[in-house]
Write a protein that holds these residues in place. Structure first.
Motif, short mmCIF file in Angstrom:
data_model
loop_
_atom_site.label_atom_id
_atom_site.label_comp_id
_atom_site.label_asym_id
_atom_site.label_seq_id
_atom_site.Cartn_x
_atom_site.Cartn_y
_atom_site.Cartn_z
N PHE A 333 5.34 -18.10 50.18
CA PHE A 333 5.58 -18.78 48.90
C PHE A 333 6.36 -20.07 49.13
CE2 PHE A 333 5.05 -14.35 47.68
CZ PHE A 333 4.31 -14.42 46.51
N SER A 334 6.13 -21.04 48.27
CA SER A 334 7.04 -22.16 48.15
C SER A 334 8.15 -21.73 47.20
CB SER A 334 6.33 -23.40 47.60
OG SER A 334 5.32 -23.82 48.49
N VAL A 335 9.40 -21.99 47.57
CA VAL A 335 10.54 -21.44 46.84
C VAL A 335 11.52 -22.54 46.47
CG1 VAL A 335 12.38 -19.70 46.88
CG2 VAL A 335 10.31 -19.35 48.25
N THR A 336 12.01 -22.49 45.24
CA THR A 336 13.09 -23.40 44.85
C THR A 336 14.13 -22.65 44.03
OG1 THR A 336 13.65 -25.52 43.82
CG2 THR A 336 11.99 -24.18 42.71
N SER A 337 15.38 -23.01 44.25
CA SER A 337 16.49 -22.49 43.47
C SER A 337 17.00 -23.64 42.60
CB SER A 337 17.60 -21.97 44.39
OG SER A 337 18.71 -21.53 43.64
N ASP A 345 16.44 -17.31 38.51
CA ASP A 345 17.09 -17.35 39.82
C ASP A 345 16.27 -18.16 40.81
OD1 ASP A 345 19.10 -15.76 38.84
OD2 ASP A 345 18.30 -13.88 39.65
N LEU A 346 14.95 -17.92 40.81
CA LEU A 346 14.05 -18.65 41.71
C LEU A 346 12.76 -18.97 40.97
CD1 LEU A 346 14.34 -16.36 44.89
CD2 LEU A 346 15.54 -18.53 44.52
N ILE A 356 5.51 -18.64 39.56
CA ILE A 356 6.18 -17.36 39.31
C ILE A 356 7.65 -17.63 39.05
CG2 ILE A 356 6.72 -15.07 40.22
CD1 ILE A 356 4.13 -17.00 42.08
N VAL A 357 8.18 -17.05 37.97
CA VAL A 357 9.63 -17.06 37.75
C VAL A 357 10.17 -15.72 38.23
CG1 VAL A 357 9.61 -18.73 35.88
CG2 VAL A 357 9.30 -16.33 35.35
N LEU A 358 11.30 -15.76 38.90
CA LEU A 358 11.85 -14.55 39.54
C LEU A 358 13.32 -14.39 39.18
CD1 LEU A 358 11.23 -13.30 43.14
CD2 LEU A 358 13.59 -13.54 42.33
#
Length: 464
Positions: A333-337, A345-346, A356-358
């Motif tokens: 996944f590409s991930v950003t905070s 959160d992510l 996707i919101v996590l």
């Protein structure tokens, strides 16, 4: 209602629990009892309780009890000098009550007690002896009573900011805030296990470290290896006899093994206590991985132990969130905070553009709040995509550090929010898949297609 096959399986697991407890619970085991009870007509009725038995001493300073004519809430830590005391504790719980400080607290109702065990799962990666005893729904509690309980706790010593706060500290369900029946859970930790932080596979050698309770009979231990690739059967073996045992020190004894595995890219290690599974754990040789993201992580996170600790041992929510971010990155996944606090959160993205919101949590007490946030933030992002004439499908994931048998939530809330729930077992399985290339789009699609995904906790925890 559970099927006849499910009933027979759970009855078998109850029998197995009773047969196995004497091999698992040894003299000197520590007991941690947590409970919330409400007084009705002079009797204390449990809304939730959990009895943990562990070979490792619990953290100190956690004991407290708050007792009034309205509520009884607390945590007690102790150990026994006689096996009969452990037997009495478990026998009482199976009969639907616990006794703490000479005070009896019982499950409400007159119906037959019902049982469920997480031991009935075939796909477990780590296992504790587990039994859940339940009966009936708790009598309705009025909002005015809950407010009164909150204020009692604010004035107590130590003070808690209401039921939500104390339930979060105890990792129990609070009165009036759940759909499942009141229950007593019993969890027994194994007397032998791997010390994961000291185990690794490197350059054709598997290094294993184990720790046992000082009273554990090491003849009960079985250690099995399956290496990959396994083109023949030569890398499937029993290696118990290769363990070098140190002398007992205090309450524990350590053992070490160094096993030659020529050409191995990965090794599945299985620990058995008698006829019961304790743990299945993959170890991967990072130098032989085809996952470039894993190589990047290992360059700056030696042996993945920082990430592993952040996901499986930390009690700090910010550290847990970072561990989940690392895992999702390795899975493709590409991930950003996000900087804004009023945000998920992510936020994740897949190669095909799925968003996707996590949200992540260490405990279950804030599940309703987390699900609500996911629902609102998913809608907000979907609306923004619509305004931009972009595909407006947004997915949501709720990650919890706890195993499924300790998660209690309302299946209807999960259904309404269309949220994917990842528990401790799912995180273990995901870490075991890090060595190979992963397809995040397939991950999301398979999760959405599984009708029971995220609902197994509520729907499978039905009682006998």
């Amino acid at each position: 209602m559970p099927s006849q096959n499910s009933r027979l399986l759970l009855k078998h697991m109850l029998k197995k629990f009773l047969e196995s407890k004497d091999e698992w619970i040894l003299l000197g085991y520590f007991v941690d009892i947590r409970y919330i009870a409400v007084a009705i007509d002079g009797k204390y009725f449990l809304t939730d309780a959990h009895i943990y038995l562990s070979p490792i001493s619990p953290t100190t300073g956690g004991y407290f009890e708050i007792v009034t004519d309205k509520i009884c809430i607390g945590r007690k830590q102790l150990s026994f000098n006689k096996k009969s005391d452990y037997d009495s504790l478990i026998s009482n719980a199976i009969d639907g009550f616990i006794v703490v400080n000479n005070r009896t607290m019982i499950l409400p109702g007159d119906d037959s007690l019902s049982h469920y065990s997480e031991m009935a799962r075939r796909d477990a990666w780590e296992l504790q002896l587990h039994l859940k005893i339940g009966r009936n729904q708790f009598p309705p509690i009025q909002s005015a009573e809950l407010i009164e309980f909150d204020n009692i706790l604010r004035l107590s010593t130590p003070p808690f900011d209401g039921l939500t706060d104390v339930a979060s500290i105890l990792n129990l369900r609070m009165p009036g805030g759940y759909a499942d029946p009141p229950a007593i859970n019993i969890s027994v930790g194994p007397p032998v296990d791997l010390r994961l932080i000291e185990c690794n596979l490197n350059n054709d050698k598997l290094y294993l470290s184990l720790v046992t309770h000082s009273a554990f009979d090491i003849s009960k231990l079985s250690l099995l290896i399956r290496a990959m690739p396994d083109s023949d059967l030569s890398l499937r073996m029993h290696v118990t006899n290769q363990i070098r045992w140190a002398e007992v020190q205090g309450d524990t004894r350590k053992g070490y093994a160094e096993i030659e595995l020529p050409g191995a890219h990965g090794a599945l290690v299985t620990v058995m206590n008698g006829t019961m599974l304790v743990r299945r754990q993959w170890f991967l040789d990072g130098a032989r991985t085809s996952n470039r993201r894993l190589l990047a992580l290992e360059t700056f996170d030696s042996d993945k132990q920082n990430m592993h600790s952040a996901i499986f041992t930390t009690q700090d929510s910010a550290t847990f969130e970072k561990g989940i971010a690392n895992l999702m990155f390795v899975l493709g996944f590409s991930v950003t905070s996000l900087i804004n606090k009023d945000a998920p959160d992510l936020v994740l993205a897949t190669p095909q553009g799925k968003l996707i919101v996590l949200e992540s949590t260490l405990r279950t007490s804030d599940f309703a709040n987390k699900i609500g946030k996911l629902y609102d933030r998913k809608r907000a992002l979907s609306k923004k995509l619509q305004q931009n004439n972009s595909p407006d499908i947004v997915y949501s994931i709720l990650v919890c550090a706890l195993p499924k048998d300790q998660i209690v939530t309302n299946a209807d809330d999960i259904k309404v929010s269309d949220t994917i729930l990842l528990a401790r077992e799912d995180l273990i399985e995901a870490t075991n898949r890090m060595k190979t290339l992963n397809d995040p789009d397939s991950f999301i699609e398979m999760a959405q297609q599984r009708a029971s995904y995220g609902l197994t906790i509520s729907e499978n925890n039905k009682m006998l």
